[in-house]
Write an enzyme that holds these catalytic residues in place. Sequence first.
Site, mmCIF file in Angstrom:
data_model
loop_
_atom_site.group_PDB
_atom_site.id
_atom_site.type_symbol
_atom_site.label_atom_id
_atom_site.label_comp_id
_atom_site.label_asym_id
_atom_site.label_seq_id
_atom_site.Cartn_x
_atom_site.Cartn_y
_atom_site.Cartn_z
ATOM 1 N N ASP A 102 1.628 3.891 2.826
ATOM 2 C CA ASP A 102 0.635 4.779 2.220
ATOM 3 C C ASP A 102 1.313 5.925 1.460
ATOM 4 O OD1 ASP A 102 -1.955 5.438 1.518
ATOM 5 O OD2 ASP A 102 -2.594 6.093 3.501
ATOM 6 N N ASP A 103 1.608 7.033 2.143
ATOM 7 C CA ASP A 103 2.243 8.212 1.532
ATOM 8 C C ASP A 103 3.397 8.650 2.434
ATOM 9 O OD1 ASP A 103 0.160 8.877 -0.679
ATOM 10 O OD2 ASP A 103 -1.028 8.582 1.131
ATOM 11 N N HIS B 138 1.458 4.815 -2.413
ATOM 12 C CA HIS B 138 1.149 5.688 -3.551
ATOM 13 C C HIS B 138 2.457 6.342 -3.977
ATOM 14 C CE1 HIS B 138 -3.226 5.455 -2.653
ATOM 15 N NE2 HIS B 138 -2.781 5.284 -1.415
ATOM 16 N N GLU C 16 -11.353 3.316 5.370
ATOM 17 C CA GLU C 16 -10.339 4.224 5.939
ATOM 18 C C GLU C 16 -11.109 5.300 6.711
ATOM 19 O OE1 GLU C 16 -8.135 6.563 3.071
ATOM 20 O OE2 GLU C 16 -6.521 7.011 4.495
ATOM 21 N N HIS D 33 -9.343 0.917 -1.784
ATOM 22 C CA HIS D 33 -9.370 1.512 -0.454
ATOM 23 C C HIS D 33 -10.821 1.403 0.046
ATOM 24 C CE1 HIS D 33 -5.549 3.180 -1.611
ATOM 25 N NE2 HIS D 33 -5.465 4.018 -0.593
ATOM 26 N N HIS E 202 0.869 -1.186 0.000
ATOM 27 C CA HIS E 202 0.000 0.000 0.000
ATOM 28 C C HIS E 202 0.897 1.224 0.000
ATOM 29 C CE1 HIS E 202 -3.882 2.031 1.711
ATOM 30 N NE2 HIS E 202 -3.169 2.882 0.984
HETATM 31 N N1 ADE Z 1 -4.410 8.770 -2.106
HETATM 32 C C1 ADE Z 1 -3.183 8.821 -1.559
HETATM 33 N N2 ADE Z 1 -3.234 8.417 -0.292
HETATM 34 C C2 ADE Z 1 -4.513 8.078 -0.014
HETATM 35 C C3 ADE Z 1 -5.200 7.581 1.121
HETATM 36 N N3 ADE Z 1 -4.583 7.338 2.281
HETATM 37 N N4 ADE Z 1 -6.516 7.364 1.020
HETATM 38 C C4 ADE Z 1 -7.146 7.604 -0.101
HETATM 39 N N5 ADE Z 1 -6.569 8.075 -1.197
HETATM 40 C C5 ADE Z 1 -5.250 8.306 -1.165
HETATM 41 ZN ZN ZN Z 2 -3.719 4.748 0.342
#
Ligand code: ADE
Ligand code: ZN
Length: 330
Positions: free
Chosen positions: A270-271, A11, A192, A189, A9
């Site tokens: 994630d990011d 991005h 969340e 996703h 996971h």
């Molecule tokens: N795009 C990038 N990170 C995300 C996240 N945590 N949830 C949804 N979309 C995303």
């Molecule tokens: Zn994500």
Amino acid sequence: MPLPKAELHLHIEGTLEPELAFALAARNGVGLPYADTDELREAYRFEDLQSFLNLYYELMAVLRTERDFGDLADAYLARAAAQGVRHAEIFFDPQAHIARGVAMGTVVEGLWRALGRSEQTHGVSTQLIMCFLRDESAESAMETLEAAKPYLDRIVGVGLDSAEVGHPPVKFREVYEAAAGLGLRRVAHAGEEGPPSYIVEALDVLGVERVDHGLRCMEDEALVERLVRERVPLTLCPLSNVRLRAVDALADHPLPAMLDAGLLCTVNSDDPAYFGGYAGDNFDAVRSTLGLSEERLRELARNSFLASFLEHDEERRARYLAEVEAYEFG
Ligand code: ADE
Ligand code: ZN
């Protein structure tokens, strides 16, 4: 040596560190509304998913050429490798680039500059997962799938991301059916910020094989039982959940309860440029703050390879799993 793991996971646009953002902005003559990297970092205080997404999309303006996407992916892979990532299944958001006049081919070929030689340069095997933006229309998602057709040999699956609440999975039924017809794997996703019913819909309507986040399944006992029974992997992102306020503090994260319930959890970043850590940092954080035992950490690493889309190369999966079993904690 860090624990070997797969990142499921991630991005790629969320790996854009402030230093690289400024370097690309200079290279491409793109202005950024921040004086320097310190001022940009100051903006990394998020109220929720949307407040993060606003900055995430804004900073993408610096990504313009194949070289930019290649540099972005190379920088990520170097950091991931240093934290024990052996295999990465990497999301990208083509609609966010196409809307700015950057073609699908530029994005995929650019990422491929790094991914195509990642095993040699970084010792990390990779796959690409193309995400649809759920706050865009279903028609736009279908056009995006169409635009990806020349590149399907480089894309293992499709995902669904961006603002969740108000954009239920059912909106994307047709495009997921079309993706399945093209032989693509499916993830989304769900849960969340959105309710547990979105997780059920992602499974029943979109036919997803993994759920990204899935955190809110814990509000629905029957759903937890189903996810356990069907061995549906959840790609959790603990540091992201703290930064986007899905949980109040890392100490309150339901990961231990989820593992106790028998859920097939994985830990991911994630990011990472925005949320304070890469895959290994997420493992370190749950180890120290949630007090996970070494066997629990090994289970998370094992799960990451079991949940990865390595069906085309079971020998490789077995090799990675053997590395996990042989790992000695320091
Ligand atoms: N795009 C990038 N990170 C995300 C996240 N945590 N949830 C949804 N979309 C995303
Ligand atoms: Zn994500």
